[in-house]
Write a protein that holds these residues in place. Structure first.
Motif, PDB file in Angstrom:
ATOM      1  N   TRP A   1       2.123  18.822  19.399  1.00 40.87           N
ATOM      2  CA  TRP A   1       1.331  17.602  19.502  1.00 40.87           C
ATOM      3  C   TRP A   1       2.148  16.355  19.195  1.00 40.87           C
ATOM      4  N   LYS A   2       3.388  16.550  18.725  1.00 37.05           N
ATOM      5  CA  LYS A   2       4.208  15.386  18.412  1.00 37.05           C
ATOM      6  C   LYS A   2       5.268  15.125  19.480  1.00 37.05           C
ATOM      7  N   ALA A   3       5.261  15.936  20.535  1.00 41.45           N
ATOM      8  CA  ALA A   3       6.355  15.880  21.505  1.00 41.45           C
ATOM      9  C   ALA A   3       6.497  14.501  22.158  1.00 41.45           C
ATOM     10  N   GLN A   4       7.732  14.066  22.300  1.00 42.27           N
ATOM     11  CA  GLN A   4       8.076  12.824  22.983  1.00 42.27           C
ATOM     12  C   GLN A   4       9.071  13.157  24.095  1.00 42.27           C
ATOM     13  N   GLU A   5       9.462  12.148  24.847  1.00 42.08           N
ATOM     14  CA  GLU A   5      10.390  12.366  25.942  1.00 42.08           C
ATOM     15  C   GLU A   5      11.662  13.086  25.472  1.00 42.08           C
ATOM     16  N   ILE A   6      12.212  12.670  24.349  1.00 37.78           N
ATOM     17  CA  ILE A   6      13.478  13.231  23.866  1.00 37.78           C
ATOM     18  C   ILE A   6      13.368  14.743  23.613  1.00 37.78           C
ATOM     19  N   CYS A   7      12.176  15.201  23.257  1.00 39.26           N
ATOM     20  CA  CYS A   7      11.976  16.629  22.978  1.00 39.26           C
ATOM     21  C   CYS A   7      12.155  17.468  24.235  1.00 39.26           C
ATOM     22  N   ARG A   8      11.920  16.854  25.390  1.00 38.18           N
ATOM     23  CA  ARG A   8      12.041  17.571  26.654  1.00 38.18           C
ATOM     24  C   ARG A   8      13.455  17.500  27.223  1.00 38.18           C
ATOM     25  N   THR A   9      14.268  16.652  26.636  1.00 44.49           N
ATOM     26  CA  THR A   9      15.594  16.462  27.215  1.00 44.49           C
ATOM     27  C   THR A   9      16.738  16.833  26.270  1.00 44.49           C
ATOM     28  N   VAL A  10      16.556  16.637  24.975  1.00 47.20           N
ATOM     29  CA  VAL A  10      17.640  16.914  24.032  1.00 47.20           C
ATOM     30  C   VAL A  10      17.200  17.988  23.050  1.00 47.20           C
ATOM     31  N   GLU A  11      17.984  19.038  22.953  1.00 43.91           N
ATOM     32  CA  GLU A  11      17.622  20.108  22.024  1.00 43.91           C
ATOM     33  C   GLU A  11      17.884  19.660  20.581  1.00 43.91           C
ATOM     34  N   PRO A  12      16.870  19.745  19.723  1.00 44.06           N
ATOM     35  CA  PRO A  12      17.110  19.334  18.338  1.00 44.06           C
ATOM     36  C   PRO A  12      17.942  20.394  17.609  1.00 44.06           C
ATOM     37  N   PRO A  13      19.023  19.997  16.942  1.00 47.79           N
ATOM     38  CA  PRO A  13      19.838  20.986  16.234  1.00 47.79           C
ATOM     39  C   PRO A  13      19.166  21.413  14.932  1.00 47.79           C
ATOM     40  N   LEU A  14      19.536  22.577  14.439  1.00 51.98           N
ATOM     41  CA  LEU A  14      19.031  23.033  13.148  1.00 51.98           C
ATOM     42  C   LEU A  14      19.805  22.249  12.084  1.00 51.98           C
ATOM     43  N   ALA A  15      19.165  21.247  11.518  1.00 49.36           N
ATOM     44  CA  ALA A  15      19.881  20.325  10.632  1.00 49.36           C
ATOM     45  C   ALA A  15      19.381  20.452   9.201  1.00 49.36           C
TER      46      ALA A  15
END
Ligand SMILES: Nc1ncnc2c1ncn2[C@@H]1O[C@H](COP(=O)(O)OP(=O)(O)OP(=O)(O)O)[C@@H](O)[C@H]1O
Ligand SMILES: Nc1ncnc2c1ncn2[C@@H]1O[C@H](COP(=O)(O)OP(=O)(O)OP(=O)(O)O)[C@@H](O)[C@H]1O
Ligand code: SF4
Ligand code: SF4
Ligand SMILES: [Mg+2]
Ligand SMILES: [Mg+2]
Lengths: 341, 344
Positions: free
Chosen positions: B299-313
């Motif tokens: 429910w928090k998804a934005q454009e960046i979520c569909r294009t850039v994989e978030p690293p395990l940080a």
């Protein structure tokens, strides 16, 4: 008379090893618009009870006695033919495993349409519209397209939704759900539980939910029936069972279960031993070989079957301990241990 | 728990892609990305819980660690040795140290073998000699797991589910392993029996100084038993943290949703509970969603979520999260730039 009433129901199976007393003197009532949760260990007789209500033991080797009253009609003595007409129309069942309840070679829609048309004299087109409508109501996306899908083309959660749609096709007044979410993931389970809650409110049907998951039962039930060895050992409102339980087996269930809504306890408090044989049921109280409080009943637990007696306001308990003793034990010995971190 | 210098088990970028083949010549047309880049450490004496929904790759991970499967990528280091591609014969001595407990207490025991033969098998396979003979050793283990040593000559069907799971546990303990991977060790059991087995696993851990990786889908059981918890989604770890942090201040939206979906028997407050409801089911691991795999349900998804994989940080002490918009982030945390590779 209540909408559904069981009186001293017994379901026994003759087998090569002896007589299996799967359900042995069960009584309860349920009103329209209410939900009854039935919990208990594997083999305690939950499913056999629900099959009896639906008349599905008829024509098998099962020996049934007692009475089952549904909306003023007695079903144990009714003909198999008559109970079959009630099934689907007046009462319906949701099983744990939707695949076993659905035909693999017919589309989901065809199966709902068929179920609907058995009981309603309508054209195929009308029934199809009804099926699409139902699939939409249970949350299947694009129901007008998915109506023609086959069961294997659905995910587990969608199949369970489709089975609920099928069960609801004739607006049953009594819905029995036997472990409806056990095979599902927790996020999908939550969706299905929400759906069942909403639908029940909308249809004002009576709902029996059978599960071994105390969390599931607590989410949905008005009243809860705890079974052990084919008998009801405790019955009460959801608050009775979770806030002031009185039976040692119910205490054991609560102590066995890690809870996310509480501080983590250092140690679980399991019930010792294993569930009883239903052929050689322990004498006296069926729970006595596993009960930590048996010594406090001066041997009665081992010899005399305790009766199911009312404590207060419809809360029923089957145990020889006195009311004062049970309440004091819960308050002073059990509850503090369940809450201690 | 203090930072241990040398983990017992270290998993780095672990991958298992099962090929999907077509036709007579078995041409590979696609792959099931069952495990797709996992990294975590397990230190001696701790319990790591691995949770996630059906098909997210938990069992595959367990089978990779114990090398019942060979990884298609990444590294598994056990006691400082890289075992990722070790041959079965080279692995044999290591099998003593690493054991797996399986979910199904019914099918994992050979019905034609006695309890004595089942629990004693590891001794024979490994050619281990014991001081007072195998039978005595087996009976000692049976006693340790709460079974009667006189059950030595009985067959599995004579036991209940909980007892069969104890037999399975006895078998894994035979050779005093260092690491035990338990795959859904209690999910086939009744609640009251589950608690017996959970307590047994805890007692054995204290007594024998065992290290566990416990795989389970039941979040309450995992909280009870684990020191650290990793949450998986479609072949990836989305969050890993100490138990208390993960359950009390989850940072990944998926973890939050999972926790809020667990039915709890709090009847007094059932109407007040705040619920997060995810839409739909878990997508297929054959064509997982691009970038953040959770974006189709988040429910928090934005454009960046569909294009850039978030690293395990690393967003807090011992707390790693793979999300562009994590929750419960401590105010002093400095999130790493999105898109930087995961360190180590
Ligand atoms: N057709 C049958 N013949 C003989 N015994 C039977 C038959 N059907 C059920 N039983 C026995 O009756 C008992 C109660 O079974 P039931 O299926 O009602 O248990 P349950 O409470 O639903 O358990 P679970 O949680 O495992 O589903 C069990 O011991 C079972 O083996
Ligand atoms: N041998 C195999 N060949 C092809 N695909 C496989 C194989 N083993 C597992 N998979 C797939 O890999 C994915 C991960 O499976 P895995 O059994 O590891 O999941 P899991 O997290 O253990 O699920 P569950 O909670 O249902 O046990 C699934 O999509 C599964 O279908
Ligand atoms: S009657 Fe006796 S044995 Fe049975 S539950 Fe009560 S105390 Fe325990
Ligand atoms: S990265 Fe975006 S889609 Fe993925 S979990 Fe975080 S907010 Fe949701
Ligand atoms: Mg059942
Ligand atoms: Mg698995």
């Amino acid at each position: 008379m209540s909408f559904l009433e069981l009186k001293d129901l017994r379901v026994h199976f003759p087998t090569d090893d002896g007589l299996v007393r799967s359900v042995d003197g069960l009584s309860f009532r349920l009103e329209r618009g209410k939900t009854l949760g039935i919990v208990g260990e594997s083999g305690s007789g939950k499913s056999v009870t629900s099959l009896a209500v639906l008349g599905l033991h008829k024509g098998t080797r099962a020996k049934i006695s007692g009475e089952i009253w549904l909306d003023g009609e007695e079903l144990v003595s009714a003909s198999a033919e008559h109970v079959r007409t009630l099934r689907g129309k007046k009462m319906a069942m949701i099983f744990q495993d939707p695949l076993s309840a659905m035909h693999p070679y017919y589309s989901v829609g065809a199966q709902i349409i068929e179920a609907y048309r058995i009981h309603n004299d309508v054209s195929k087109a009308v029934a199809r519209k009804h099926a699409i409508d139902l699939l939409g109501r249970v949350g299947i996306p694009q129901p007008d397209r998915r109506v023609d899908s086959y069961p294997h083309e659905f995910s587990g959660g969608m199949r369970q939704r489709a089975m609920i749609a099928m069960a609801l096709s004739c607006d049953p007044e009594l819905l029995i759900a036997d472990e409806p979410t056990t095979a599902l993931d927790v996020t999908v389970q939550a969706q299905i539980l929400d759906l069942m809650r909403d639908l029940q409110q909308e249809f004002d049907s009576a709902l029996i939910i059978i599960t071994h998951d105390l969390g599931v039962v607590a989410e949905l039930s008005d009243d809860i029936l705890v079974m052990y060895g084919g008998k009801c050992i405790e019955y009460g409102s959801a608050e009775d069972i979770f806030e002031r339980p009185e039976h040692p087996y119910t205490w054991g269930l609560l102590g066995s279960m890690p809870r996310l809504d509480r501080e983590r306890t250092e140690r679980l408090m399991p019930i010792k031993g294993t569930p009883p044989s239903l052929i050689n049921v322990p004498t006296g109280c069926a729970f006595h070989p596993r009960c930590a409080f048996e010594p406090r009943t001066e041997g009665k637990g081992r010899t005399v079957v305790p009766e199911l007696l009312e404590t207060e306001g419809g809360h029923l308990v089957r145990c020889h301990l006195s009311l004062e003793e049970r309440r004091a034990t819960w308050e002073n010995e059990i509850k503090p241990k369940l809450e201690s971190a | 728990m203090s930072e241990s210098p040398e983990p017992l088990l270290s998993v780095q970028g672990l991958e298992k892609h099962f090929p999907i083949t077509k036709g007579l010549i078995k041409r590979q047309v696609a792959a099931v990305k069952a495990v797709d880049g996992l990294s975590f450490d397990v230190v001696k004496g701790e319990t790591l819980g691995l949770v996630g929904e059906s098909g997210c790759g938990k069992t595959t991970t367990g089978r990779l660690i114990t090398r019942l499967l060979e990884p298609t990528g990444g590294k598994i280091v056990f006691e400082g040795r890289d075992i990722s591609h070790m041959s079965q014969s080279a692995l044999r001595p290591l099998r003593r140290d690493m054991q797996m407990i399986f979910q199904d207490p019914y099918s994992s025991l050979n019905p034609r073998h006695t309890v004595g033969a089942i629990v004693g098998a590891p001794f024979r396979i490994q050619g281990v000699r014991t001081e007072h003979g195998t039978k005595k050793a087996v009976q000692d283990i049976l006693e340790l797991v709460g079974l009667n040593p006189e059950h030595y000559n009985r067959y599995p069907h004579e036991f209940s589910g909980g007892q069969r799971q104890r037999i399975g546990i006895a078998r894994t303990l035979a050779l005093k392993p260092k690491l035990i991977i338990a795959d859904e060790p209690v999910s086939a059991l009744d609640v009251s029996i589950q608690a017996q087995v959970v307590n047994l696993l805890e007692d054995l851990q204290n007594e024998l100084d065992l290290t566990y990786v416990v795989i389970a889908h039941d979040l309450s059981v995992v909280r009870h038993i684990s020191d650290r918890v990793a949450v998986m989604y479609l072949g990836k770890i989305v969050e890993i943290a100490d138990r208390k942090d993960l359950y009390e201040s989850p940072m990944h939206p998926y973890t939050t949703a999972l926790l809020s979906a667990v039915p709890v028997p709090d009847v007094k407050r059932r109407s007040e509970r705040e619920r997060i409801r995810l839409q739909g089911d878990v997508p297929s691991p054959i064509n997982p969603p691009a970038a953040c795999r959770f974006h189709t349900r988040c429910w928090k998804a934005q454009e960046i979520c569909r294009t850039v994989e978030p690293p395990l940080a690393q967003l807090d002490v011992r707390h790693q999260v793979a999300c562009h918009f994590p929750e419960n982030v401590p105010s002093d945390a400095v999130p790493e730039d999105a898109g930087t590779p995961v360190p180590g």
